[in-house]
Design a protein around this motif. Structure first.
Motif, PDB file in Angstrom:
ATOM      1  N   ILE A   1       0.832  -1.196   0.000  1.00 35.78           N
ATOM      2  CA  ILE A   1       0.000   0.000   0.000  1.00 35.78           C
ATOM      3  C   ILE A   1       0.872   1.254   0.000  1.00 35.78           C
ATOM      4  CG2 ILE A   1      -1.671   1.326   1.346  1.00 35.78           C
ATOM      5  CD1 ILE A   1      -2.825  -1.296   2.343  1.00 35.78           C
ATOM      6  N   LEU A   2       1.919   1.228   0.818  1.00 36.25           N
ATOM      7  CA  LEU A   2       2.810   2.375   0.863  1.00 36.25           C
ATOM      8  C   LEU A   2       3.463   2.621  -0.487  1.00 36.25           C
ATOM      9  CD1 LEU A   2       4.545   1.960   4.310  1.00 36.25           C
ATOM     10  CD2 LEU A   2       3.398   4.011   3.511  1.00 36.25           C
ATOM     11  N   TYR A   3       3.868   1.541  -1.148  1.00 37.65           N
ATOM     12  CA  TYR A   3       4.540   1.670  -2.439  1.00 37.65           C
ATOM     13  C   TYR A   3       3.597   2.277  -3.472  1.00 37.65           C
ATOM     14  CZ  TYR A   3       7.186   0.349  -6.584  1.00 37.65           C
ATOM     15  OH  TYR A   3       7.875   0.367  -7.763  1.00 37.65           O
ATOM     16  N   VAL A   4       2.358   1.780  -3.493  1.00 40.97           N
ATOM     17  CA  VAL A   4       1.381   2.304  -4.448  1.00 40.97           C
ATOM     18  C   VAL A   4       1.076   3.770  -4.154  1.00 40.97           C
ATOM     19  CG1 VAL A   4      -0.991   2.101  -5.265  1.00 40.97           C
ATOM     20  CG2 VAL A   4       0.372   0.049  -4.889  1.00 40.97           C
ATOM     21  N   LEU A 401      -1.047   8.326   2.555  1.00 37.18           N
ATOM     22  CA  LEU A 401       0.331   7.857   2.661  1.00 37.18           C
ATOM     23  C   LEU A 401       0.831   7.935   4.098  1.00 37.18           C
ATOM     24  CD1 LEU A 401       2.691   6.818   0.982  1.00 37.18           C
ATOM     25  CD2 LEU A 401       3.393   9.177   0.609  1.00 37.18           C
ATOM     26  N   HIS A 402       0.529   9.038   4.772  1.00 38.15           N
ATOM     27  CA  HIS A 402       0.956   9.189   6.162  1.00 38.15           C
ATOM     28  C   HIS A 402       0.236   8.178   7.065  1.00 38.15           C
ATOM     29  CE1 HIS A 402       2.198  10.985   9.922  1.00 38.15           C
ATOM     30  NE2 HIS A 402       0.941  11.170  10.265  1.00 38.15           N
ATOM     31  N   LEU A 403      -1.051   7.957   6.841  1.00 37.99           N
ATOM     32  CA  LEU A 403      -1.787   6.981   7.642  1.00 37.99           C
ATOM     33  C   LEU A 403      -1.216   5.578   7.456  1.00 37.99           C
ATOM     34  CD1 LEU A 403      -5.458   8.226   7.074  1.00 37.99           C
ATOM     35  CD2 LEU A 403      -4.042   8.517   9.121  1.00 37.99           C
ATOM     36  N   SER A 404      -0.814   5.267   6.218  1.00 34.54           N
ATOM     37  CA  SER A 404      -0.207   3.960   5.960  1.00 34.54           C
ATOM     38  C   SER A 404       1.131   3.845   6.669  1.00 34.54           C
ATOM     39  CB  SER A 404      -0.023   3.763   4.447  1.00 34.54           C
ATOM     40  OG  SER A 404      -1.252   3.831   3.768  1.00 34.54           O
ATOM     41  N   ARG A 405       1.908   4.931   6.646  1.00 33.09           N
ATOM     42  CA  ARG A 405       3.202   4.922   7.338  1.00 33.09           C
ATOM     43  C   ARG A 405       3.005   4.703   8.831  1.00 33.09           C
ATOM     44  NH1 ARG A 405       6.814  10.193   6.656  1.00 33.09           N
ATOM     45  NH2 ARG A 405       4.828  11.149   7.232  1.00 33.09           N
ATOM     46  N   MET A 406       2.038   5.409   9.417  1.00 32.59           N
ATOM     47  CA  MET A 406       1.768   5.251  10.852  1.00 32.59           C
ATOM     48  C   MET A 406       1.381   3.814  11.174  1.00 32.59           C
ATOM     49  SD  MET A 406       1.536   8.300  12.796  1.00 32.59           S
ATOM     50  CE  MET A 406       0.008   8.229  13.708  1.00 32.59           C
ATOM     51  N   CYS A 407       0.552   3.226  10.324  1.00 31.30           N
ATOM     52  CA  CYS A 407       0.095   1.850  10.554  1.00 31.30           C
ATOM     53  C   CYS A 407       1.260   0.872  10.495  1.00 31.30           C
ATOM     54  CB  CYS A 407      -0.976   1.495   9.522  1.00 31.30           C
ATOM     55  SG  CYS A 407      -1.672  -0.155   9.724  1.00 31.30           S
TER      56      CYS A 407
END
Length: 436
Positions: A1-4, A401-407
């Motif tokens: 998800i982060l990559y996409v 993107l930030h929410l994915s990073r936090m997760c």
């Protein structure tokens, strides 16, 4: 998800811009003078309960007030500061002492005479013991703190007292520090470990599930310790103090993990980001430094004097001592309080290290502590007069993107240093908060 997300630049950057002045949404006023005040009347610490059900206010002269924050906050949004002030002064008899649904706001207010001047306080709570330790203890204990909230207060004579925040009843007294207790913090993992910092240069770890047994003393600071904070997963503890010290402790082995070097004066406050990836420290050198927790690298420097003073100036007395720092629950903002009389809100999503909005201390008063409410929206600021002001915190919808990073950081930690995880080279700086 982060990559996409990284390559498609999927973002929900819907920022609600806050005007230059931070809005005051509530006050708890003692009526005392913040300049010519008597020693002992300061509000050294205020605390929100982890579930936002309570707010503990140290209002000076041994007194602690516990308010039902889940009701009191309903009266803050959309109200002016004078309405909230009247509610406190007129107490439960005021017709305005009700929230939007008609419930009495202060019906559950608890007042505690702590017996000694209060220098710190903290809420703690636990989860079912079988979820915390592999073997259930079978021996007898006096108190079961595993389900409900408890409140700890630190005092100027080195004592720590444990209270029932629902009744104000004194439950335990912990004695081992030789000088004033400067900060308290409960582990966020529900283990009910309480850490205390003191001017006696030590950190002590207490087990509240074992009737407050003190089982560890940490000794590495060469002077008074000013603040403590746990990482969100309960694995690390940061402690700051005099002589520019910022130390990171491994709380599984109770050993020193890392020293952070970069401040030029005493370090007064510290706070972890919600995912534990960043650590912010506030110092008398007029700066807040945001660090990478894993590597100790400096990610951001938030200057409270522009231009920044020279190193020699920062090693002595100055008029821009940064006394407190706190992270927003979504990790996008940092709030700081400074001896120049301003609370500043910094938007970390912006590349420019300039405050997004600012608020002023009470007239003739000094700010001593600050903290975000657990779900955000409000920041409490305690003053030298014992009063508390609530500021409306800036709001924004974080990018996907930030929410994915936090997760990812919350669940897996720092995966950038792991050999078993293959990541695109361009994604690593983002995961390390070198890019926003």
């Amino acid at each position: 998800i982060l990559y996409v997300c990284r390559w498609l630049e999927v973002s929900l950057n819907l920022v609600i811009v806050v005007a230059g002045e931070a809005r005051v949404i509530g006050e708890l006023i003692t009526g005392r003078d913040g300049v010519n005040y008597a020693l002992g009347g300061e509000s050294w610490k205020c605390a929100f309960a982890p579930d936002e059900s309570r707010f503990a206010w140290s209002c000076g002269f041994r007194k602690v007030i516990i308010l039902p924050w889940n009701r009191y906050k309903n009266c803050l949004w959309g109200q002016n500061r004078h309405v909230v002030l009247l509610m406190w002064l007129e107490a439960a008899q005021s017709e305005q002492n009700a929230d939007k649904e008609g419930y009495e706001v202060f019906a559950e207010k608890v007042s505690i005479d702590a017996g000694f001047p209060v220098t710190s306080l903290a809420f703690g709570t636990g989860t079912p013991e079988q979820d915390l330790v592999p073997v259930k203890r079978e021996y007898w204990t006096r108190f079961d703190f595993s389900k409900d909230l408890i409140l700890a207060t630190g005092h100027n004579n080195g004592r720590i007292r444990i209270w029932d925040p629902y009744t104000g009843k004194l439950l335990l007294e912990l004695t081992d520090h030789m000088k004033p207790v400067t900060d308290l913090a409960f582990a966020p993992d529900g283990s009910l470990r309480l850490v205390s910092a003191s001017k006696d240069w030590t950190i002590k770890v207490w087990d509240m599930s074992d009737d407050g047994n003190m089982f560890k003393t940490l000794r590495e600071h060469p002077g008074p310790i000013r603040s403590l904070c746990w990482s969100p997963d309960g694995k690390y503890l940061c402690s700051t103090g005099d002589k520019q010290k910022v130390l990171l402790w491994d709380m599984d082995t109770y050993s020193l993990q890392r020293r952070f070097s970069g401040h030029y004066n005493n370090v007064l406050s510290c706070a972890f980001s919600p995912d534990g990836a960043m650590l912010a420290t506030a110092s008398c050198d007029t700066r807040v430094i945001v660090w990478d927790t894993s590597s100790g690298e400096q990610l951001r420097i938030l200057n409270h004097m522009n231009p920044p003073p020279g190193v020699i100036y920062m090693s002595g007395e100055n008029n821009s001592v940064v006394r407190g720092v706190t992270f927003s629950p979504n990790g996008c903002h940092v709030a700081t309080i400074c001896s120049d009389g301003f609370v500043r809100f910094w938007n970390l999503m912006c590349e420019e290290d300039e405050p997004e909005s600012m608020g002023s201390a009470l007239a003739g008063d000094s700010m001593l502590n600050c903290s975000f409410s657990p779900v955000g929206g409000a920041v409490s600021v305690g003053h030298a007069s014992g009063s508390v002001v609530f500021f409306l915190a800036p709001t924004m919808v974080p990018s996907l993107l930030h929410l994915s990073r936090m997760c990812v950081r919350r669940s897996l930690g720092d995966i950038t240093a792991r050999d078993d995880v293959l990541l695109p080279h361009t994604l690593k700086p983002y995961l390390q908060y070198k890019q926003w």
